[in-house]
Design an enzyme around this catalytic site. Structure first.
Site, PDB file in Angstrom:
ATOM      1  N   ASP A  59       0.841  -1.201   0.000  1.00 51.67           N
ATOM      2  CA  ASP A  59       0.000   0.000   0.000  1.00 51.67           C
ATOM      3  C   ASP A  59       0.875   1.250   0.000  1.00 51.67           C
ATOM      4  O   ASP A  59       0.370   2.375  -0.015  1.00 51.67           O
ATOM      5  CB  ASP A  59      -1.012  -0.014   1.154  1.00 51.67           C
ATOM      6  CG  ASP A  59      -0.358  -0.086   2.523  1.00 51.67           C
ATOM      7  OD1 ASP A  59       0.879  -0.220   2.591  1.00 51.67           O
ATOM      8  OD2 ASP A  59      -1.102  -0.015   3.522  1.00 51.67           O
ATOM      9  N   SER A  60       2.213   1.048  -0.037  1.00 46.22           N
ATOM     10  CA  SER A  60       3.123   2.168  -0.294  1.00 46.22           C
ATOM     11  C   SER A  60       2.856   2.735  -1.686  1.00 46.22           C
ATOM     12  O   SER A  60       3.354   3.809  -2.026  1.00 46.22           O
ATOM     13  CB  SER A  60       4.581   1.729  -0.161  1.00 46.22           C
ATOM     14  OG  SER A  60       4.810   0.522  -0.860  1.00 46.22           O
TER      15      SER A  60
ATOM     16  N   GLU B  70       9.007  -4.280  10.481  1.00 49.30           N
ATOM     17  CA  GLU B  70       9.486  -3.004   9.948  1.00 49.30           C
ATOM     18  C   GLU B  70      10.066  -2.115  11.046  1.00 49.30           C
ATOM     19  O   GLU B  70       9.438  -1.887  12.093  1.00 49.30           O
ATOM     20  CB  GLU B  70       8.318  -2.287   9.241  1.00 49.30           C
ATOM     21  CG  GLU B  70       8.733  -0.958   8.625  1.00 49.30           C
ATOM     22  CD  GLU B  70       7.733  -0.384   7.634  1.00 49.30           C
ATOM     23  OE1 GLU B  70       6.752  -1.074   7.292  1.00 49.30           O
ATOM     24  OE2 GLU B  70       7.944   0.763   7.196  1.00 49.30           O
TER      25      GLU B  70
ATOM     26  N   ASP C 207      -1.047  -6.043  -0.188  1.00 43.04           N
ATOM     27  CA  ASP C 207      -1.432  -5.376   1.062  1.00 43.04           C
ATOM     28  C   ASP C 207      -2.931  -5.134   1.087  1.00 43.04           C
ATOM     29  O   ASP C 207      -3.499  -4.598   0.121  1.00 43.04           O
ATOM     30  CB  ASP C 207      -0.738  -4.004   1.155  1.00 43.04           C
ATOM     31  CG  ASP C 207       0.446  -4.016   2.092  1.00 43.04           C
ATOM     32  OD1 ASP C 207       0.511  -4.901   2.971  1.00 43.04           O
ATOM     33  OD2 ASP C 207       1.310  -3.138   1.938  1.00 43.04           O
TER      34      ASP C 207
ATOM     35  N   GLU D 209      -1.574  -5.472   8.548  1.00 43.92           N
ATOM     36  CA  GLU D 209      -0.792  -4.866   9.629  1.00 43.92           C
ATOM     37  C   GLU D 209      -1.484  -5.068  10.975  1.00 43.92           C
ATOM     38  O   GLU D 209      -2.678  -4.786  11.106  1.00 43.92           O
ATOM     39  CB  GLU D 209      -0.632  -3.362   9.373  1.00 43.92           C
ATOM     40  CG  GLU D 209       0.202  -3.051   8.146  1.00 43.92           C
ATOM     41  CD  GLU D 209       0.415  -1.551   7.929  1.00 43.92           C
ATOM     42  OE1 GLU D 209       0.072  -0.742   8.818  1.00 43.92           O
ATOM     43  OE2 GLU D 209       0.935  -1.197   6.856  1.00 43.92           O
TER      44      GLU D 209
ATOM     45  N   LYS E 225      -1.414  -9.342   2.802  1.00 42.32           N
ATOM     46  CA  LYS E 225      -0.654  -8.931   3.987  1.00 42.32           C
ATOM     47  C   LYS E 225      -1.501  -7.943   4.794  1.00 42.32           C
ATOM     48  O   LYS E 225      -2.204  -7.117   4.220  1.00 42.32           O
ATOM     49  CB  LYS E 225       0.680  -8.279   3.591  1.00 42.32           C
ATOM     50  CG  LYS E 225       1.475  -7.752   4.775  1.00 42.32           C
ATOM     51  CD  LYS E 225       2.911  -7.422   4.420  1.00 42.32           C
ATOM     52  CE  LYS E 225       3.148  -6.068   3.801  1.00 42.32           C
ATOM     53  NZ  LYS E 225       2.691  -4.913   4.613  1.00 42.32           N
TER      54      LYS E 225
HETATM   55  O1  KIV Z   1       3.541  -1.084   1.638  1.00 45.51           O
HETATM   56  C1  KIV Z   1       4.715  -1.496   1.665  1.00 45.51           C
HETATM   57  O2  KIV Z   1       5.514  -1.224   0.761  1.00 45.51           O
HETATM   58  C2  KIV Z   1       5.139  -2.293   2.803  1.00 45.51           C
HETATM   59  C3  KIV Z   1       6.604  -2.552   2.945  1.00 45.51           C
HETATM   60  C4  KIV Z   1       7.259  -1.345   3.468  1.00 45.51           C
HETATM   61  C5  KIV Z   1       6.868  -3.745   3.769  1.00 45.51           C
HETATM   62  O3  KIV Z   1       4.342  -2.705   3.587  1.00 45.51           O
END
Ligand code: KIV
Length: 271
Positions: free
Chosen positions: A51-52, A189, A90, A122, A120
């Site tokens: 989600d980056s 992280e 994510d 969090e 994934k």
């Molecule tokens: O969204 C992302 O890129 C991440 C990484 C920083 C692990 O969760």
């Protein structure tokens, strides 16, 4: 030839095997077809559609604004390119924290509409019910602890997490909970290297670090950061392998110059 080099398709099972054999796992993010194709052909083990994307693709300050539809668009583009790597997507903020039923329908949309292999999420204990419900539908889940950017407004800063004993103990407990629930892997992280090594040593599932030191089972970086496309972000854990920003700038300036001077197109470049 190493075990990994013989692998035709990386699955969650392959990542477990790699941990057992002590072969480090290399993971990068990707959000589009073209970059995903390049890194898959380079034999990256796993691709995270992070989600980056909210930051590097859409220009938002945090990862909070990106939507499920946006993530599905990015993930489907990546999956179309990938022949070998495991693709992890994510789950964006707001699609799994509310209740586990909603979490499951978000995960099902991701799996059905993108063709990705896993999701994934969090958090630890606070999202356990959602994690378990998604896992019970046969969808592989990777956990993410330590600095969890979706909670940035709770912490107010991106500093190193779990430096204090209480937070470190909670992180270790959450890591075990996620493993016991059935997660196939865990991202840690921005935490002290010693804690990263401790968690990786205690868990059987692969632990992938980003700013979690060398003693974990693999590493992940944001592709645009490690290629030097983004410039404003320079945490200590980030190794830049290239300065694409500078290279692209040079190429674009050369093109502008060629157009302005009528050097482009030349005799061979016209019909
Ligand atoms: O969204 C992302 O890129 C991440 C990484 C920083 C692990 O969760």
């Amino acid at each position: 030839m190493s075990f990994y080099q013989q692998v035709k398709r990386v699955t969650t099972h392959v990542l477990h095997e790699m941990k057992l054999r002590g072969e480090k796992i290399a993971m990068l993010t990707a959000y589009d077809y073209s970059f995903a194709r390049i890194i898959d052909q380079a034999k990256i083990d796993a691709i995270l559609v992070g989600d980056s994307a909210s930051n590097v693709m859409a220009g938002f300050e945090t990862t909070l604004p990106i939507t499920l539809d946006n993530m599905i668009y990015h993930a489907a583009s990546v999956v179309r390119a990938v022949k070998r790597a495991l693709v992890i997507v994510d789950m964006p903020f707001g699609t799994y924290q509310g209740n586990s039923k909603e979490a499951l329908s978000s995960a099902i949309r991701i799996m059905k509409e993108t063709g990705a292999h896993s999701v994934k999420m969090e958090g630890g204990r606070q999202i356990l019910e959602s994690v378990e419900r998604i896992l019970s539908a046969g969808i592989p889940v990777m956990g993410h602890l330590g600095l969890t950017p979706q909670s940035i407004h709770k912490f107010g800063t991106y500093v190193v997490r779990a430096k204090e004993k209480d937070e470190a103990e909670k992180l270790v407990e959450d890591a075990h909970l996620l493993e016991e629930a059935g997660c196939f892997g865990l991202v840690l992280e921005k935490i002290p290297a010693e804690l990263g090594g401790k968690v990786a040593g205690e868990l059987k599932i692969p632990v992938i670090g980003i700013g979690a030191g060398p003693d974990v089972d693999g590493q992940v970086l944001v592709l645009h950061d490690m290629l030097g496309i983004t410039q404003e972000f320079s945490p200590r854990f980030l190794r830049r392998y290239h300065n694409l920003n500078e290279e692209i700038d040079g190429a674009v300036k050369a093109y502008i110059q060629d157009v302005r001077t009528s050097d482009f197109p030349n005799e061979n470049e016209k019909y």
